[in-house]
Scaffold this motif. Structure first.
Motif, mmCIF file in Angstrom:
data_model
loop_
_atom_site.group_PDB
_atom_site.id
_atom_site.type_symbol
_atom_site.label_atom_id
_atom_site.label_comp_id
_atom_site.label_asym_id
_atom_site.label_seq_id
_atom_site.Cartn_x
_atom_site.Cartn_y
_atom_site.Cartn_z
ATOM 1 N N THR A 47 42.927 43.889 57.254
ATOM 2 C CA THR A 47 41.765 44.057 56.588
ATOM 3 C C THR A 47 40.825 43.937 57.624
ATOM 4 O OG1 THR A 47 42.501 43.670 54.438
ATOM 5 C CG2 THR A 47 39.986 43.450 54.952
ATOM 6 N N VAL A 48 39.614 44.623 58.093
ATOM 7 C CA VAL A 48 38.564 44.386 58.912
ATOM 8 C C VAL A 48 37.663 43.584 58.040
ATOM 9 C CG1 VAL A 48 36.823 45.150 60.477
ATOM 10 C CG2 VAL A 48 38.866 46.277 60.233
ATOM 11 N N THR A 49 37.693 42.044 58.600
ATOM 12 C CA THR A 49 36.570 41.060 57.837
ATOM 13 C C THR A 49 35.182 40.946 58.414
ATOM 14 O OG1 THR A 49 37.390 39.353 59.100
ATOM 15 C CG2 THR A 49 38.734 39.866 56.943
ATOM 16 N N GLN A 50 34.851 41.400 59.622
ATOM 17 C CA GLN A 50 33.541 41.279 60.138
ATOM 18 C C GLN A 50 33.429 42.137 61.472
ATOM 19 O OE1 GLN A 50 33.017 37.207 60.979
ATOM 20 N NE2 GLN A 50 30.721 37.496 61.426
ATOM 21 N N GLY A 51 32.138 42.681 61.421
ATOM 22 C CA GLY A 51 32.107 43.384 62.625
ATOM 23 C C GLY A 51 31.470 44.928 62.536
ATOM 24 N N GLY A 52 30.588 45.266 62.862
ATOM 25 C CA GLY A 52 30.084 46.704 62.868
ATOM 26 C C GLY A 52 30.123 47.380 61.408
ATOM 27 N N PHE A 53 30.717 48.467 61.128
ATOM 28 C CA PHE A 53 30.896 49.100 59.862
ATOM 29 C C PHE A 53 32.515 48.759 59.464
ATOM 30 C CE2 PHE A 53 28.055 51.944 62.488
ATOM 31 C CZ PHE A 53 27.236 51.987 61.486
ATOM 32 N N LEU A 54 32.848 47.791 60.078
ATOM 33 C CA LEU A 54 34.348 47.182 59.195
ATOM 34 C C LEU A 54 35.362 48.163 59.300
ATOM 35 C CD1 LEU A 54 32.990 45.435 56.112
ATOM 36 C CD2 LEU A 54 33.359 44.306 58.278
ATOM 37 N N ASP A 55 35.516 48.834 60.706
ATOM 38 C CA ASP A 55 36.361 49.765 60.684
ATOM 39 C C ASP A 55 37.257 49.505 62.004
ATOM 40 O OD1 ASP A 55 34.393 50.512 62.253
ATOM 41 O OD2 ASP A 55 34.386 52.609 61.997
ATOM 42 N N ILE A 56 38.539 49.917 62.129
ATOM 43 C CA ILE A 56 39.165 49.809 63.253
ATOM 44 C C ILE A 56 40.462 50.943 63.221
ATOM 45 C CG2 ILE A 56 41.315 48.600 62.112
ATOM 46 C CD1 ILE A 56 39.418 47.269 65.308
ATOM 47 N N ASP A 57 40.825 51.014 64.502
ATOM 48 C CA ASP A 57 42.115 52.148 64.746
ATOM 49 C C ASP A 57 43.324 51.225 64.761
ATOM 50 O OD1 ASP A 57 40.074 54.124 65.112
ATOM 51 O OD2 ASP A 57 40.056 54.091 67.297
ATOM 52 N N VAL A 58 44.214 51.911 64.126
ATOM 53 C CA VAL A 58 45.549 51.156 63.840
ATOM 54 C C VAL A 58 46.614 52.086 64.505
ATOM 55 C CG1 VAL A 58 47.173 49.981 62.408
ATOM 56 C CG2 VAL A 58 44.530 50.016 62.062
ATOM 57 N N MET A 155 45.492 39.848 49.150
ATOM 58 C CA MET A 155 44.336 39.564 48.465
ATOM 59 C C MET A 155 43.624 38.499 49.179
ATOM 60 S SD MET A 155 44.738 40.989 45.753
ATOM 61 C CE MET A 155 43.318 40.444 44.767
ATOM 62 N N LYS A 156 43.976 37.511 50.060
ATOM 63 C CA LYS A 156 43.341 36.762 50.595
ATOM 64 C C LYS A 156 42.462 37.401 51.789
ATOM 65 C CE LYS A 156 46.325 32.563 50.794
ATOM 66 N NZ LYS A 156 47.306 31.678 51.426
ATOM 67 N N MET A 157 43.182 38.359 52.498
ATOM 68 C CA MET A 157 42.537 39.354 53.222
ATOM 69 C C MET A 157 41.138 40.053 52.670
ATOM 70 S SD MET A 157 45.087 40.805 56.165
ATOM 71 C CE MET A 157 45.845 41.833 54.636
ATOM 72 N N ARG A 158 41.490 40.375 51.574
ATOM 73 C CA ARG A 158 40.506 41.248 50.825
ATOM 74 C C ARG A 158 39.113 40.358 50.431
ATOM 75 N NH1 ARG A 158 39.904 46.560 50.673
ATOM 76 N NH2 ARG A 158 39.128 46.371 48.553
ATOM 77 N N GLU A 159 39.654 39.255 49.925
ATOM 78 C CA GLU A 159 38.710 38.251 49.427
ATOM 79 C C GLU A 159 37.721 37.685 50.702
ATOM 80 O OE1 GLU A 159 36.738 34.390 49.061
ATOM 81 O OE2 GLU A 159 38.360 34.792 50.082
ATOM 82 N N ARG A 160 38.407 37.494 51.781
ATOM 83 C CA ARG A 160 37.701 37.035 53.116
ATOM 84 C C ARG A 160 36.874 38.395 53.400
ATOM 85 N NH1 ARG A 160 41.740 36.495 56.157
ATOM 86 N NH2 ARG A 160 42.127 34.171 55.482
ATOM 87 N N ALA A 161 37.011 39.380 53.529
ATOM 88 C CA ALA A 161 36.276 40.597 53.579
ATOM 89 C C ALA A 161 35.052 40.802 52.810
ATOM 90 C CB ALA A 161 37.065 41.941 53.649
ATOM 91 N N ASN A 166 29.348 39.836 51.347
ATOM 92 C CA ASN A 166 28.391 39.221 50.397
ATOM 93 C C ASN A 166 27.519 38.311 51.175
ATOM 94 O OD1 ASN A 166 29.405 40.540 48.164
ATOM 95 N ND2 ASN A 166 30.677 38.860 47.765
ATOM 96 N N ASP A 167 28.067 37.728 52.167
ATOM 97 C CA ASP A 167 27.321 36.684 53.015
ATOM 98 C C ASP A 167 26.258 37.492 53.780
ATOM 99 O OD1 ASP A 167 28.444 34.505 51.800
ATOM 100 O OD2 ASP A 167 29.670 34.281 53.624
ATOM 101 N N SER A 168 26.851 38.763 54.400
ATOM 102 C CA SER A 168 25.980 39.273 55.125
ATOM 103 C C SER A 168 24.602 39.820 54.337
ATOM 104 C CB SER A 168 26.652 40.530 55.861
ATOM 105 O OG SER A 168 25.729 41.354 56.631
ATOM 106 N N THR A 169 24.868 40.352 53.133
ATOM 107 C CA THR A 169 24.115 40.981 52.242
ATOM 108 C C THR A 169 22.979 39.888 51.808
ATOM 109 O OG1 THR A 169 25.650 42.658 51.374
ATOM 110 C CG2 THR A 169 23.665 42.314 50.218
ATOM 111 N N ASN A 170 23.433 38.757 51.488
ATOM 112 C CA ASN A 170 22.611 37.686 51.172
ATOM 113 C C ASN A 170 21.616 37.286 52.338
ATOM 114 O OD1 ASN A 170 23.778 37.540 48.719
ATOM 115 N ND2 ASN A 170 25.410 36.024 49.158
ATOM 116 N N ALA A 171 22.073 37.294 53.401
ATOM 117 C CA ALA A 171 21.235 36.755 54.591
ATOM 118 C C ALA A 171 20.319 37.925 54.810
ATOM 119 C CB ALA A 171 22.111 36.874 55.892
ATOM 120 N N ARG A 172 20.627 39.253 54.638
ATOM 121 C CA ARG A 172 19.694 40.378 54.754
ATOM 122 C C ARG A 172 18.551 40.362 53.596
ATOM 123 N NH1 ARG A 172 23.351 45.438 56.162
ATOM 124 N NH2 ARG A 172 24.258 44.795 58.135
#
Length: 205
Positions: A47-58, A155-161, A166-172
């Motif tokens: 799971t991409v948890t932080q950075g840009g559009f939260l996308d990655i190549d795998v 589930m931990k990864m999803r919760e972290r993402a 949410n933190d980014s949205t609240n800051a904005r």
């Protein structure tokens, strides 16, 4: 209680679940190696948890160079496969689409040791028919624990993402509120200034 904790720890090791987080810099690709054997169940969750559009190549590469799995611009994913040859399997994450922003990725690699192929028989090895019901029960329990551990890590990864989003949205929202207050204060001061100028009477010389 202590015996249960020890048993769960041993089963977790048998399941071969490895979880970690890593940062992929812009325009870079990072690969992680996991040894596999022919017929061994393996898997990847990320799971991409932080950075840009939260996308990655795998991409998952087998020891013989074969591409087992490949996907572009993924937010998260889960893929299981059976190793078709012995050797190191490369789990690669690419951030080449980004020129400035690094990506933080949470990764879970599963290499199921409990279901590895049996070793060649020898005089001291027990035949499959000699396995006791207790051994079968332990194996089934290990499979269940493996599934639980995988689901927990996912589930931990999803919760972290979601928390990072949410933190980014609240800051904005907070910064936008400050901007609105600043605009309102500026407009109020401007109106007061112009009203005072409008009603100001000039004294005769």
């Amino acid at each position: 209680m202590q015996r249960s904790i020890v048993l769960l720890s041993v089963l977790a090791l048998l399941c071969g679940v490895q979880a970690f987080s890593t940062t992929i810099d812009a325009t870079r690709e990072e690969c992680f190696i996991e040894e596999g054997r022919t017929g061994q169940p393996m898997g990847l969750m990320f799971t991409v948890t932080q950075g840009g559009f939260l996308d990655i190549d795998v991409q998952i590469k087998a020891p013989d160079g074969r591409v087992v799995y490949s996907a572009e611009r993924q937010h998260d994913g889960k893929y299981n496969f059976i190793a078709h040859t012995d050797g190191p399997y490369n789990f690669c994450f690419g951030n080449r689409m980004s020129t400035l922003t690094p990506k933080q990725v949470s990764v879970v690699v599963v290499a199921d040791e409990a279901d590895r192929p049996p070793q060649p028989a020898n005089d001291k090895a027990a035949a499959p028919e000699d396995l006791s019901p207790l051994a079968e029960t332990i194996k089934n329990f290990a499979d269940t624990v493996k599934e639980i551990l995988e689901e927990q890590e996912y589930m931990k990864m999803r919760e972290r993402a979601h928390r990072n989003t949410n933190d980014s949205t609240n800051a904005r929202v907070v910064w936008w509120s400050f901007f609105e207050v600043a605009v309102l204060v500026t407009m109020s001061l401007g109106q007061i200034y112009y009203l005072r100028k409008f009603f100001e009477t000039k004294r005769p010389m």
